[in-house]
Design a protein around this motif. Structure first.
Motif, PDB file in Angstrom:
ATOM      1  N   VAL A 151       3.298   5.207   7.309  1.00  0.00           N
ATOM      2  CA  VAL A 151       4.683   4.892   7.668  1.00  0.00           C
ATOM      3  C   VAL A 151       5.045   3.503   7.159  1.00  0.00           C
ATOM      4  O   VAL A 151       6.092   3.299   6.553  1.00  0.00           O
ATOM      5  N   LEU A 152       4.169   2.533   7.416  1.00  0.00           N
ATOM      6  CA  LEU A 152       4.389   1.173   6.942  1.00  0.00           C
ATOM      7  C   LEU A 152       3.502   0.918   5.728  1.00  0.00           C
ATOM      8  O   LEU A 152       2.301   1.234   5.760  1.00  0.00           O
ATOM      9  N   PRO A 153       4.039   0.327   4.673  1.00  0.00           N
ATOM     10  CA  PRO A 153       3.219   0.057   3.485  1.00  0.00           C
ATOM     11  C   PRO A 153       2.584  -1.338   3.500  1.00  0.00           C
ATOM     12  O   PRO A 153       1.886  -1.693   2.555  1.00  0.00           O
ATOM     13  N   TRP A 154       2.864  -2.126   4.549  1.00  0.00           N
ATOM     14  CA  TRP A 154       2.275  -3.464   4.671  1.00  0.00           C
ATOM     15  C   TRP A 154       1.512  -3.560   5.983  1.00  0.00           C
ATOM     16  O   TRP A 154       1.897  -2.962   6.995  1.00  0.00           O
ATOM     17  N   ARG A 155       0.439  -4.328   5.958  1.00  0.00           N
ATOM     18  CA  ARG A 155      -0.399  -4.485   7.147  1.00  0.00           C
ATOM     19  C   ARG A 155       0.307  -5.350   8.196  1.00  0.00           C
ATOM     20  O   ARG A 155       0.717  -6.475   7.902  1.00  0.00           O
ATOM     21  N   PRO A 156       0.441  -4.852   9.427  1.00  0.00           N
ATOM     22  CA  PRO A 156       0.986  -5.686  10.501  1.00  0.00           C
ATOM     23  C   PRO A 156      -0.013  -6.785  10.863  1.00  0.00           C
ATOM     24  O   PRO A 156      -1.231  -6.578  10.755  1.00  0.00           O
ATOM     25  N   PRO A 157       0.455  -7.937  11.288  1.00  0.00           N
ATOM     26  CA  PRO A 157      -0.459  -9.039  11.631  1.00  0.00           C
ATOM     27  C   PRO A 157      -1.457  -8.624  12.712  1.00  0.00           C
ATOM     28  O   PRO A 157      -1.084  -8.009  13.710  1.00  0.00           O
ATOM     29  N   GLY A 158      -2.713  -8.935  12.468  1.00  0.00           N
ATOM     30  CA  GLY A 158      -3.739  -8.626  13.443  1.00  0.00           C
ATOM     31  C   GLY A 158      -3.950  -7.149  13.689  1.00  0.00           C
ATOM     32  O   GLY A 158      -4.516  -6.760  14.712  1.00  0.00           O
ATOM     33  N   ASN A 159      -3.511  -6.317  12.760  1.00  0.00           N
ATOM     34  CA  ASN A 159      -3.626  -4.864  12.901  1.00  0.00           C
ATOM     35  C   ASN A 159      -2.911  -4.342  14.147  1.00  0.00           C
ATOM     36  O   ASN A 159      -3.274  -3.297  14.697  1.00  0.00           O
ATOM     37  N   ARG A 160      -1.882  -5.049  14.586  1.00  0.00           N
ATOM     38  CA  ARG A 160      -1.132  -4.578  15.754  1.00  0.00           C
ATOM     39  C   ARG A 160      -0.391  -3.285  15.409  1.00  0.00           C
ATOM     40  O   ARG A 160      -0.200  -2.944  14.245  1.00  0.00           O
ATOM     41  N   ARG A 161       0.066  -2.593  16.451  1.00  0.00           N
ATOM     42  CA  ARG A 161       0.836  -1.374  16.234  1.00  0.00           C
ATOM     43  C   ARG A 161       2.203  -1.716  15.654  1.00  0.00           C
ATOM     44  O   ARG A 161       2.810  -2.726  16.030  1.00  0.00           O
ATOM     45  N   PRO A 162       2.715  -0.888  14.759  1.00  0.00           N
ATOM     46  CA  PRO A 162       4.063  -1.120  14.236  1.00  0.00           C
ATOM     47  C   PRO A 162       5.096  -1.082  15.356  1.00  0.00           C
ATOM     48  O   PRO A 162       5.008  -0.277  16.284  1.00  0.00           O
TER      49      PRO A 162
ATOM     50  N   VAL B   4       0.861  -1.181   0.000  1.00  0.00           N
ATOM     51  CA  VAL B   4       0.000   0.000   0.000  1.00  0.00           C
ATOM     52  C   VAL B   4       0.896   1.228   0.000  1.00  0.00           C
ATOM     53  O   VAL B   4       1.503   1.560   1.026  1.00  0.00           O
ATOM     54  N   PHE B   5       0.976   1.916  -1.128  1.00  0.00           N
ATOM     55  CA  PHE B   5       1.918   3.024  -1.255  1.00  0.00           C
ATOM     56  C   PHE B   5       1.284   4.367  -0.915  1.00  0.00           C
ATOM     57  O   PHE B   5       1.687   5.035   0.036  1.00  0.00           O
ATOM     58  N   ALA B   6       0.277   4.810  -1.671  1.00  0.00           N
ATOM     59  CA  ALA B   6      -0.285   6.142  -1.465  1.00  0.00           C
ATOM     60  C   ALA B   6      -1.599   6.261  -2.214  1.00  0.00           C
ATOM     61  O   ALA B   6      -1.981   5.391  -3.002  1.00  0.00           O
ATOM     62  N   ASP B   7      -2.291   7.369  -1.954  1.00  0.00           N
ATOM     63  CA  ASP B   7      -3.536   7.691  -2.653  1.00  0.00           C
ATOM     64  C   ASP B   7      -3.670   9.203  -2.691  1.00  0.00           C
ATOM     65  O   ASP B   7      -3.047   9.915  -1.901  1.00  0.00           O
TER      66      ASP B   7
ATOM     67  N   VAL C 137      -9.136   3.519   3.573  1.00  0.00           N
ATOM     68  CA  VAL C 137     -10.377   3.248   2.836  1.00  0.00           C
ATOM     69  C   VAL C 137     -11.397   2.506   3.692  1.00  0.00           C
ATOM     70  O   VAL C 137     -12.499   2.243   3.232  1.00  0.00           O
ATOM     71  N   GLY C 138     -11.054   2.150   4.919  1.00  0.00           N
ATOM     72  CA  GLY C 138     -12.002   1.517   5.828  1.00  0.00           C
ATOM     73  C   GLY C 138     -12.870   2.561   6.513  1.00  0.00           C
ATOM     74  O   GLY C 138     -13.032   3.690   6.036  1.00  0.00           O
ATOM     75  N   ARG C 139     -13.451   2.209   7.657  1.00  0.00           N
ATOM     76  CA  ARG C 139     -14.312   3.147   8.382  1.00  0.00           C
ATOM     77  C   ARG C 139     -13.544   4.403   8.778  1.00  0.00           C
ATOM     78  O   ARG C 139     -14.059   5.519   8.684  1.00  0.00           O
ATOM     79  N   ALA C 140     -12.305   4.217   9.243  1.00  0.00           N
ATOM     80  CA  ALA C 140     -11.496   5.380   9.616  1.00  0.00           C
ATOM     81  C   ALA C 140     -11.211   6.256   8.402  1.00  0.00           C
ATOM     82  O   ALA C 140     -11.199   7.486   8.498  1.00  0.00           O
ATOM     83  N   GLY C 141     -11.004   5.632   7.257  1.00  0.00           N
ATOM     84  CA  GLY C 141     -10.761   6.397   6.041  1.00  0.00           C
ATOM     85  C   GLY C 141     -11.978   7.183   5.596  1.00  0.00           C
ATOM     86  O   GLY C 141     -11.863   8.310   5.099  1.00  0.00           O
TER      87      GLY C 141
ATOM     88  N   GLU D 270      -7.180  -3.937   7.544  1.00  0.00           N
ATOM     89  CA  GLU D 270      -7.673  -5.066   6.752  1.00  0.00           C
ATOM     90  C   GLU D 270      -8.212  -4.618   5.396  1.00  0.00           C
ATOM     91  O   GLU D 270      -7.876  -5.213   4.357  1.00  0.00           O
ATOM     92  N   GLU D 271      -9.041  -3.583   5.390  1.00  0.00           N
ATOM     93  CA  GLU D 271      -9.636  -3.141   4.135  1.00  0.00           C
ATOM     94  C   GLU D 271      -8.591  -2.495   3.226  1.00  0.00           C
ATOM     95  O   GLU D 271      -8.612  -2.684   2.004  1.00  0.00           O
ATOM     96  N   GLU D 272      -7.664  -1.758   3.816  1.00  0.00           N
ATOM     97  CA  GLU D 272      -6.584  -1.145   3.033  1.00  0.00           C
ATOM     98  C   GLU D 272      -5.702  -2.206   2.408  1.00  0.00           C
ATOM     99  O   GLU D 272      -5.264  -2.092   1.251  1.00  0.00           O
ATOM    100  N   ASP D 273      -5.435  -3.255   3.165  1.00  0.00           N
ATOM    101  CA  ASP D 273      -4.636  -4.371   2.658  1.00  0.00           C
ATOM    102  C   ASP D 273      -5.350  -5.062   1.509  1.00  0.00           C
ATOM    103  O   ASP D 273      -4.733  -5.489   0.526  1.00  0.00           O
ATOM    104  N   ARG D 274      -6.653  -5.158   1.594  1.00  0.00           N
ATOM    105  CA  ARG D 274      -7.431  -5.824   0.544  1.00  0.00           C
ATOM    106  C   ARG D 274      -7.455  -4.988  -0.730  1.00  0.00           C
ATOM    107  O   ARG D 274      -7.297  -5.503  -1.839  1.00  0.00           O
ATOM    108  N   GLN D 275      -7.634  -3.666  -0.591  1.00  0.00           N
ATOM    109  CA  GLN D 275      -7.760  -2.801  -1.762  1.00  0.00           C
ATOM    110  C   GLN D 275      -6.429  -2.261  -2.271  1.00  0.00           C
ATOM    111  O   GLN D 275      -6.349  -1.770  -3.395  1.00  0.00           O
ATOM    112  N   GLY D 276      -5.403  -2.278  -1.429  1.00  0.00           N
ATOM    113  CA  GLY D 276      -4.119  -1.718  -1.837  1.00  0.00           C
ATOM    114  C   GLY D 276      -4.083  -0.205  -1.826  1.00  0.00           C
ATOM    115  O   GLY D 276      -3.266   0.411  -2.510  1.00  0.00           O
TER     116      GLY D 276
END
Length: 269
Positions: free
Chosen positions: A166-177, A105-108, A134-138, A124-130
């Motif tokens: 900061v991170l372009p990949w989803r951390p497991p379980g949406n944990r904090r980086p 996930v680079f940018a939008d 883009v999820g509820r927070a988005g 999760e949703e950002e990881d799915r769409q790239g």
């Protein structure tokens, strides 16, 4: 209220009035101040008087991240455009979390926007769409910035947003980086800001503040202008926090108004 109330010179019916009241409630407004209405659009612009805080000294990287930072620095330096940076960063294999992520996930948004939003990491949703945010927070983020006339979909750079993490990949379980992951990505983040060259950075949450300012504690930092990567930076609470704590929307609205005033002041001759 008069028999024929208006808003911005237009008739204001009961349904519209209720919609405006509900919007104000969502933004955290809970009291009226003053006995008479004030036309804020007629007031002269008052430039922000709060000077940015000096950039703190960068914390030393964690030992685990030092070799990765050297590798990331060399890779990021090769990028001459945002497209090149995206391709180069996607090939960085120093973080284990990339193996469990669906997408890089680079940018939008508009790469030439005056405002660049730096978030934490894909969910999760950002990881799915790239795409970031883009999820509820988005969705809440889009509503927040739309309220001051800014949008990731705007064609005009003056009204546009550019969004990354900061991170372009989803951390497991949406944990904090982890700090080592933040440190490893820092050269890419710095180069990303340099190539996008925004006028202002918005640091959404603790992780961007750790990366850009070397410190966290977003509830203490929010609303206080600082300097990051050589640019004015405004820490704000993450929209996910606002979803969990709606009362904090009042402070977020104040931060948005501060950002809007800064943009208007900077655009005047």
């Amino acid at each position: 209220m008069t028999a024929d109330p208006t808003w911005k010179g237009m008739p204001l019916d009961a349904e519209t009035a209720l919609a405006l009241l509900e919007w104000q409630r969502e933004m955290g407004v809970d009291e009226a101040i003053g006995d008479a209405p004030v036309d804020r659009y007629a007031e002269p612009l008052r430039p922000a008087t709060t000077a940015p805080e000096p950039a703190p000294a960068a914390a030393p990287p964690t030992p685990a991240a030092e070799p990765l930072m050297g590798q990331a620095q060399a890779m990021a330096a090769r990028a001459r455009t945002l497209a090149e940076l995206s391709e180069i960063q996607s090939g960085f294999d120093g973080l284990e979390i990339r193996r469990g992520a669906r997408n890089f996930v680079f940018a939008d948004g508009h790469p030439g926007a005056r405002v660049m939003i730096l978030g934490e990491a894909p969910g999760e949703e950002e990881d799915r769409q790239g795409r970031p945010f883009v999820g509820r927070a988005g969705q809440l983020l889009d509503m927040m910035f739309d309220a001051i006339g800014l949008s990731r979909n705007a064609v005009d750079a003056e009204r546009a947003l550019y969004i990354t993490n900061v991170l372009p990949w989803r951390p497991p379980g949406n944990r904090r980086p982890e700090q080592a992951e933040i440190d490893a990505m820092l050269p890419f983040v710095a180069r990303h800001v340099e190539l996008a060259s925004p006028d202002i950075l918005v640091l959404m949450g603790n992780t961007p503040c750790k990366a850009a300012l070397g410190r966290d504690g977003i509830l203490r930092l929010r609303g206080r202008w600082a300097e990051a990567f050589g640019r004015p930076a405004l820490p704000m609470t993450h929209p996910a926090y606002l979803l969990r704590n709606p009362v904090a929307k009042r402070e977020a609205w104040a931060d948005l108004l501060s950002l809007s005033a800064r943009l208007q002041a900077g655009s005047q001759p």
